[in-house]
Enzyme design. Structure first.
Site, PDB file in Angstrom:
ATOM      1  N   HIS A 105      -2.735   5.050  -6.268  1.00 30.61           N
ATOM      2  CA  HIS A 105      -3.623   5.313  -5.125  1.00 30.61           C
ATOM      3  C   HIS A 105      -4.889   4.225  -5.249  1.00 30.61           C
ATOM      4  CE1 HIS A 105      -1.462   9.244  -5.137  1.00 30.61           C
ATOM      5  NE2 HIS A 105      -1.423   9.066  -3.818  1.00 30.61           N
ATOM      6  N   HIS A 125      -2.176   6.281   1.364  1.00 31.50           N
ATOM      7  CA  HIS A 125      -1.607   5.969   2.494  1.00 31.50           C
ATOM      8  C   HIS A 125      -2.712   4.780   3.020  1.00 31.50           C
ATOM      9  CE1 HIS A 125      -4.825   9.078   3.354  1.00 31.50           C
ATOM     10  NE2 HIS A 125      -4.972   8.717   4.607  1.00 31.50           N
ATOM     11  N   GLY A 159       1.516   6.283   7.767  1.00 30.62           N
ATOM     12  CA  GLY A 159       1.178   5.843   9.160  1.00 30.62           C
ATOM     13  C   GLY A 159       2.168   4.675   9.420  1.00 30.62           C
ATOM     14  N   MET A 179       8.161   8.277   6.841  1.00 29.79           N
ATOM     15  CA  MET A 179       8.495   9.637   6.665  1.00 29.79           C
ATOM     16  C   MET A 179       8.673  10.174   8.034  1.00 29.79           C
ATOM     17  SD  MET A 179       6.289  12.769   4.722  1.00 29.79           S
ATOM     18  CE  MET A 179       6.575  12.039   3.111  1.00 29.79           C
ATOM     19  N   SER A 180       7.900  10.738   8.583  1.00 28.55           N
ATOM     20  CA  SER A 180       7.813  11.668  10.034  1.00 28.55           C
ATOM     21  C   SER A 180       8.358  10.821  11.024  1.00 28.55           C
ATOM     22  CB  SER A 180       6.575  12.345  10.309  1.00 28.55           C
ATOM     23  OG  SER A 180       5.449  10.967  10.268  1.00 28.55           O
TER      24      SER A 180
END
Length: 209
Positions: A105, A125, A159, A179-180
């Protein structure tokens, strides 16, 4: 020039049956599939891997998140270590042949992971994402700086959509992790093809620089 990698990461929201069914629908379009199931038991992880391999997913595509035991017991080739997980050096000593990834990160974490022997990094992210609701994205400038300073592949996560992927043009990215956008998509194969199309454009722009 190597192709930009596409990593799909599971979101821990599905049952074993739902999860494996979804992965088997899209696995041919992904380079790596991360089994990131923090609430699943060891036996459930073993079952997931078994179903995927039986269903035709190549072992080389399957990445176990955190659970080194599950990776070794399934004789897999890949392990991904979150920042809070085992040290890269200890895992490398235990199983030298594993391809080891690390989540980072910051630039300092990226430098330390590379020096420790990581094969690739996941940084994020990068963009706003529902999985990190309320947390400001780290953004492209920080991702770009890490890509410039690090020699091993740096994968952007957070995102990722066909639209946001295009914003990585001109950077030394190693690829993207989704991911999503894929795991919750009713048409995951199509979703990945759209991501791949954007990555092709990113790569073309890189060649033109």
């Amino acid at each position: 020039m190597k192709n930009l990698e596409i990593h799909v990461i599971t979101d821990g929201k599905q049952t074993v049956e739902e999860l494996t069914k979804q992965i088997l629908r899209f696995h041919e379009e992904a380079d790596y599939i991360h089994i990131r199931e923090r609430t699943k038991t060891a036996s459930e992880l073993m079952e997931i891997v078994s179903i995927l391999i039986t269903g035709g997913v190549p072992k080389k595509k399957i990445v176990i998140n955190d659970r080194v035991d599950a990776a070794i017991l399934n004789d897999l080739f890949n392990i991904h270590l979150p920042g809070h997980s085992f040290s890269i050096e200890k895992v490398r000593k235990l199983r030298p042949s594993l391809r080891i990834g690390r989540s980072v990160h910051s630039l300092q974490e990226a430098i330390e992971a590379e020096e420790a022997g990581a094969d690739y990094l996941l940084f994020g992210h990068v963009f706003t994402t529902n999985s990190k609701a309320g947390l400001a994205p780290r953004g492209i400038p920080q991702f770009a700086e890490i890509c410039e300073r690090i020699e091993i592949p740096v994968i952007a996560i957070g995102g990722m959509t066909p639209e946001t992927v295009q914003k990585l043009s001109g950077l030394k990215a190693g690829g993207v992790a989704v991911m999503s956008y894929v795991m919750s998509n009713s048409e995951p194969r199509h979703a990945l093809r759209e991501i791949k199309k954007s990555l092709t454009e990113v790569k073309s722009n890189e060649k033109a620089l």
